[in-house]
Design a protein around this motif. Structure first.
Motif, short mmCIF file in Angstrom:
data_model
loop_
_atom_site.label_atom_id
_atom_site.label_comp_id
_atom_site.label_asym_id
_atom_site.label_seq_id
_atom_site.Cartn_x
_atom_site.Cartn_y
_atom_site.Cartn_z
N LYS A 2 0.84 -1.19 0.00
CA LYS A 2 0.00 0.00 0.00
C LYS A 2 0.88 1.25 0.00
O LYS A 2 1.87 1.32 0.74
CB LYS A 2 -0.91 0.00 1.22
N CYS A 5 0.78 6.64 -5.60
CA CYS A 5 1.06 6.46 -7.02
C CYS A 5 1.56 7.79 -7.58
O CYS A 5 1.00 8.84 -7.30
CB CYS A 5 -0.22 6.01 -7.71
N ALA A 28 -5.83 3.53 -10.98
CA ALA A 28 -5.31 3.76 -9.63
C ALA A 28 -6.40 4.16 -8.66
O ALA A 28 -6.39 3.75 -7.48
CB ALA A 28 -4.21 4.82 -9.67
N SER A 31 -8.16 1.28 -7.05
CA SER A 31 -7.36 0.32 -6.29
C SER A 31 -7.36 0.63 -4.80
O SER A 31 -7.17 1.79 -4.40
CB SER A 31 -5.92 0.32 -6.81
N ARG A 33 -5.06 -0.37 -2.94
CA ARG A 33 -3.65 -0.32 -2.56
C ARG A 33 -3.06 1.08 -2.69
O ARG A 33 -1.94 1.34 -2.25
CB ARG A 33 -2.82 -1.29 -3.42
N TYR A 100 4.32 3.23 -6.40
CA TYR A 100 3.98 2.91 -7.79
C TYR A 100 4.35 4.11 -8.66
O TYR A 100 3.81 5.20 -8.48
CB TYR A 100 2.49 2.59 -7.93
N LEU A 316 -2.22 -2.09 -13.90
CA LEU A 316 -2.64 -3.45 -13.53
C LEU A 316 -1.43 -4.37 -13.39
O LEU A 316 -1.43 -5.26 -12.53
CB LEU A 316 -3.61 -3.99 -14.58
N THR A 318 1.49 -3.51 -12.25
CA THR A 318 2.13 -3.26 -10.95
C THR A 318 1.37 -3.96 -9.83
O THR A 318 1.96 -4.33 -8.81
CB THR A 318 2.21 -1.76 -10.64
N GLN A 319 0.07 -4.15 -10.01
CA GLN A 319 -0.71 -4.85 -8.99
C GLN A 319 -0.39 -6.34 -8.97
O GLN A 319 -0.72 -7.05 -8.01
CB GLN A 319 -2.20 -4.63 -9.23
N GLN A 320 0.26 -6.80 -10.02
CA GLN A 320 0.76 -8.18 -10.08
C GLN A 320 2.23 -8.22 -9.66
O GLN A 320 2.92 -9.20 -9.89
CB GLN A 320 0.60 -8.74 -11.49
N GLU A 321 2.70 -7.09 -9.10
CA GLU A 321 4.08 -6.93 -8.62
C GLU A 321 5.10 -7.00 -9.76
O GLU A 321 6.23 -7.46 -9.58
CB GLU A 321 4.40 -7.94 -7.52
#
Length: 400
Positions: A2, A5, A28, A31, A33, A100, A316, A318-321
């Motif tokens: 968390k 961005c 963003a 999200s 996060r 992010y 998206l 970045t949300q999958q790392e």
């Protein structure tokens, strides 16, 4: 993870790069996060000086207007980063819990994004970095094409159609017309002007790109032959054409920009003067200049949508790392045009250029071949609706 961005735009603007900005913002804001969504004013300047603007202060309507606004709404700045600069940028991000980071730009921007990614990793700071492709030059590696190119190609081809109509309207009054396009090292934009022949079969007659050594003597022969056959000539020349020794054709008048690159422009005026002196023909030159990268009213609907989706996919990922990557586009084989989105390591595209394929250029005819026209045609399809007030377009600029 968390955190906040941060989005930055860099390099020369395009007609659709704010679509990528909107794509990131939209994703963003949905999200759980992300706590805050910031934009860096004037690109690298904002990163260096911690000049962040809260993008949530703008209404949904204002943000949607970004989709029909050309240029860089956050502002851009040409600057070559040093190692110390990157350390400063990382420290600024740490102080503001930026986790992010999205950099919208071309190959130079991907180099900067790669440096930021590597510095954060070395420092042990968890930061997800994604590059979002943007360039009218279409010179980014490992992507079928770059958002921004399709709209610039459509603008230039439209200009050539209009110019061709003018020339055909006054056949006895027009002799040689030279249109100079952008293209420091690559001929993608100049080549795109060939699309005009689908509307007006007689123009343009000659197209010159930087990938092929330019000979003034051969150019004069080409012009003379074309003039003899048709009574007028419409030439397209890329600003970056070089002679056989690698020197810019209009090199004597070239200075350097803020990051040490030649500031091009002037080859068309030079060639026009050579024609008048050597061939005793009347010649004029036309410079679309920055208009070719910011002409929203002639932008491509396909280009705008792909720019938007590139921004959305970047978030998206970045949300999958996923980190240290650039979003890329892959053309899906088939009769109808479609692309898929993926990623490529920033290290693979940083500072590299993709040249115009020589197999798509006819060195004898000084024109492009059909495979290129098949490649570029889908990229200029569709329109972008632009709101108007009092007959003029309404745009949104966040930095003002």
């Amino acid at each position: 993870m968390k955190g906040n961005c941060l989005i930055a735009q860099s390099g020369g603007p395009t007609a659709v790069m704010n679509n990528s900005l909107y794509g990131v913002i939209e994703a963003a804001l949905l999200s759980d996060r992300v706590e805050k969504v910031w934009g860096a004013r004037r690109g690298i300047y904002g990163l260096l000086h911690r000049d962040y603007i809260d993008l949530t202060q703008f209404s949904a309507a204002q943000l949607r207007t970004l989709r029909s606004t050309p240029g860089a709404a956050l502002g851009s700045w040409r600057y070559k980063l040093t190692v110390d600069d990157v350390e400063r940028i990382i420290s600024n991000m740490q102080a503001n819990n930026v986790r992010y980071f999205f950099f919208i730009g071309g190959n130079g921007s991907m180099q900067a994004a790669h440096m930021i990614h590597e510095a954060a990793r070395t420092k042990g700071y968890e930061l997800f970095v994604m590059g979002i492709p943007k360039t009218v030059d279409n010179d980014l590696m490992y992507t079928d094409h770059a958002p921004g190119f399709g709209s610039a190609a459509k603008f230039l081809a439209t200009c050539l159609v209009d110019i061709g109509m003018d020339i055909s309207s006054m056949p006895k009054s027009n002799r040689v017309t030279i249109v100079e396009t952008m293209g420091r090292n690559t001929g993608w934009l100049a080549a795109s002007c060939a699309l005009a022949r689908r509307q007006i079969p007689s123009v343009p007659q000659l197209v010159y790109i930087p990938e092929i050594p330019f000979s003034v003597e051969q150019f004069l022969q080409d012009v003379h032959q074309s003039y003899t056959q048709s009574g007028s000539v419409l030439v397209v020349v890329s600003e970056g054409v070089r002679d056989s020794s690698g020197q810019f054709v209009a090199g004597e008048s070239i200075s350097l920009d803020a990051i040490g690159r030649p500031q091009l422009g002037g080859v068309a005026s030079y060639l026009a003067s050579v024609i008048e002196k050597q061939l005793d023909l009347s010649a004029r030159y036309i410079l679309p200049s920055i208009w070719q990268r910011s002409g929203m009213l002639f932008s491509s609907g396909v280009d705008a949508e792909e720019a938007y989706l590139a921004g959305k996919h970047a978030f998206l990922y970045t949300q999958q790392e996923t980190t240290g990557k650039m979003v890329n586009l892959t053309r899906i084989p088939g009769h109808s045009y479609a692309v898929s989105f993926g990623t490529v390591p920033l290290a693979d595209v940083a500072g590299k250029e993709r040249l115009f394929p020589l197999q798509w250029y006819d060195t004898e005819a000084k024109f492009v071949k059909q495979p290129f026209l098949d490649y570029v045609s889908p990229l200029i399809q569709g329109e972008v609706w632009v709101p108007r007030d009092n007959g003029l377009p309404v745009y949104e600029s966040i930095v003002l």
